[in-house]
Enzyme design. Sequence first.
Site, mmCIF file in Angstrom:
data_model
loop_
_atom_site.group_PDB
_atom_site.id
_atom_site.type_symbol
_atom_site.label_atom_id
_atom_site.label_comp_id
_atom_site.label_asym_id
_atom_site.label_seq_id
_atom_site.Cartn_x
_atom_site.Cartn_y
_atom_site.Cartn_z
ATOM 1 N N GLY A 129 -0.650 15.551 -12.963
ATOM 2 C CA GLY A 129 0.750 15.580 -13.395
ATOM 3 C C GLY A 129 0.942 16.197 -14.764
ATOM 4 N N GLY A 174 -1.793 11.859 -15.645
ATOM 5 C CA GLY A 174 -3.061 12.587 -15.770
ATOM 6 C C GLY A 174 -2.982 14.081 -15.532
ATOM 7 N N CYS A 231 10.222 4.512 -11.181
ATOM 8 C CA CYS A 231 9.710 5.767 -10.633
ATOM 9 C C CYS A 231 8.536 5.523 -9.690
ATOM 10 C CB CYS A 231 9.302 6.704 -11.757
ATOM 11 S SG CYS A 231 8.205 5.914 -12.928
#
Lengths: 423, 526
Positions: free
Chosen positions: B433, B430, B259
């Site tokens: 997100g 964090g 990702c």
Amino acid sequence: MSEAKTEFLERSKKFWNPGKTQDWIDFGVDLVIDRREGYYLYDMDGRRLLDFHLNGGTYNLGHRNPELVEALKAGTQRFDMGNHHFPALARTALAEALKECAPSPNLQYTAYASGGGEAIDIALKTARHATKRKKIISIKKAYHGHTGLAVKAGDDRFSKLFLSEDVNDEFIQVTFNDLTEMEDALKGRDVAAVILETIPATYGFPMPNEGYLTSVKRLCEKYETLYIADEVQTGLMRTGAMWGCMKYGVEPDIMVTGKGIAGGMYPLACVLISERCGGWLKEDGFGHISTGGGAELGCIVSIKTLEIVQRPEVATMVRYIGNFLRTGLDEIRQAYSDFFVEIRQHGVIMGLVFNDVQGAKPVMRHLYENGVWAIFSTLDPSVLQFKPGLLLSQTDAEEVLRRMAIAVELARNEVMGVKRRKL
Amino acid sequence: MQDSLFHSLIDIRESKAGLLGKADLVLERARWATSIFERYDIQTTINIVKAVSDAAFEMAEEFAGKAVEETGFGIKEHKKTKNEMASRYLFNYYVEQDFVNPRVNEEKKIVEIPRPAGVIFALIPSTNPIATVNYKIILALLTRNAIVISPHPAAQSCSYEAVQRLIHAAEKAGAPEGIIQVLQSPTIPMVEAFMTSPKTNVILATGGTPMVRSAYSSSNPAIGVGPGNVPVYVDSTANIKMAAQRIISSKSFDNSVLCTNESVLITVPEAENSLKLALKANKAHICSKEDTDLLRRFLFHPGGFNVEAIGRSATWIANECGIRLPSETKVLIAPISQIGVEEELSKEKLCPVLSYHVANDEKQAFAQARAVLRLSGAGHSAAIHAESEETILNYSAHVEVYRVVVNAPSSQGAAGLETNLAPTFTVGTGYFGRSSIGDNIGPQHLVHWTKVAYNRDEKVVFGNYHEIGKDFPGPLPEAEIEGLRPSSRKQPTKITQNSVESAEIRKEIRRLISEELKDLLGKSNG
């Protein structure tokens, strides 16, 4: 004690069992179990107790185990007790599941009872039919239930009362762990069966000596006597193996299981019978009839029980619980070594021996006062039966040890005549 | 055990009670195992971690193959690299850190005692089904935690088998039985049961957005991470040749299933021409407008990203779209003029397709990079290729992420492979997100410390704690059983064989993954 409880106990005496009700009050245990969940019992006055009695393993998987409750509930959508005369889906399914985990590949059939005593009667009748002999050997202080034959195989504490003791010398009792006595009793070649609890529970869990059970089995073979394993309290993973006799390398001809098999959600007991012993099932399949025996709802719950106890996690839990409690109990025993003299243990089967013929009773009472329920051994009240559940949590195990240390100290001071330390 | 033996008449396995019963048993076994593990000293602990890390290293290639075979995602050679990185390299990275003994701060008059989280419930994604298993198990063991692994349905078989091997290695090295467990065929309701059980201490959620959000709403502490959508900015001050080389190496690494892979390349007119040439020189194919349209249609269906394309090679994708290109092509470059909800190619693409946007100037480039992250990937990663420190810092302060990879391939760099960031397969996203941690997740996140704090007053003397608190008694003695020979005490452990899934189940699984991935890739706000 609340007013409600006092009033209730009066009603209990009036309508149910005056003797038993009063006995508990005299023991200092004013317990009236109301709500129950997991390994917790709640007294009708709201007090919580950790259940280390489990009614001999009936509540192995906890009270009202949610999976068993769900299985029972789902079962009621399709089944009831069933018609005991006919081939039945649930009875056969449970019999098949039992055969699959039986301690001997020879145990082919399952006959059903509605309780342990009846199951023992079936086992003894089966042995008599198979051998055409009448005598039954059990051990002194044995306990196998209260029905016609079972009560005779046990200590006469329960048979004499009802004038039901053996008078025809058909029931012989020998000393546990004494092979000579056993062989002497078998020598006449007229004994149908030896019936043994793998670890005698009501007698306080004395452990079989090394090689005792296998030697008894060998003697049985020598004298063409059948070996009946009473696995009511030692089965269902309590030793860390599916059946206690497996740990000792004994393959019984007949095996009885009860109590925990239906998780305390339905009364049920089972007799596993080898092909060789099962002649009556072919000769006259209607030979033993029991309307409630093998009730199909009970079978549904029992199938679930068998599935749960055989999950690989359970064996690990038994090992961890056994080791942890043992370590903690050893410490308590060392601290009060003049009173707490011995720990008998196999997996989560435990007998705690105290230095007084009635020593387990004050321990029971002080445990009760400290939120733990464990019961003395009826036929040896110096021993406290200490029975953790198979799924006991780490937190509760720690909790019980904390309470046990307190209770043992109080009981010791009471029994040994030392002034009670102020708490 | 035959399932039919137990479930043929009444089957309650999928009921709430059935699922919770299973979860509670597995989790309580784990809890018991931690009660033993917390009695282990640092050396024994490290020995166990080393045994597991060695085993993981040894099987890196074998299981790279199994993962590719089962999932169809990625490249075996690259998976091998990741599996190795998540074994020995990870172990070496943390081996010097002590999560076992108390630490003493003389100056502050504080002693700190490590307290492991307890029982970790770990979700494994299908894209890195082995590396993430290795990584989470090593993290758990370093901190003396128990871990229950829940494989992704699409990679269930390889993840399950890998965990079994690591369990064997761990227990052989003395780990308490049950300290590592793995679910054999997890379903969404079963995962929910584990996540919501009060017996779970923390959830380590790596996977699709729905799973991560559900971990956060489970009422248990969770460390969950959101999806990525990495903007990479190539500045005019960059070494363009090197930048192109690194970007292509990153996009072609395991066919972009990490990702942390670059999603949208943003540059400025000054760099455009030389960058295009350099990308081509590194076996990238620059798509025409027609090619880009074909690609967009193929990758983005009305319901979301085309799951079929995940981890596929550039040539496979081109072939599916009907784009003709040289067979050695590694990455497809799709020029786009817009960034935002209108342009689907500005969303995350777990495949070697890189969107390419030329901004008017640096200011607009930074705004576009922020826009990329607004679509998805907030808090995750960004990359920059530049020589100007000022530009690097400015860019980094602009983009809403917690790691910016500089002059390195982002796939590998943000995960700690080609930077000095902590090696990780769980990138904390964090607060940007909607996650609790913004770091690369490491063992330090799985242990809290009890702080023993003295009176600050100088008159109160701080004690000497250097020689104490290091006695660890190890495993409990086995309870003695009278009348039994020691050899007959231990029951042999039964290893249950992984059953072959029926076509029906495979079909259902494909549907579930497809839904999950659609949700993951189709959301505009991670």
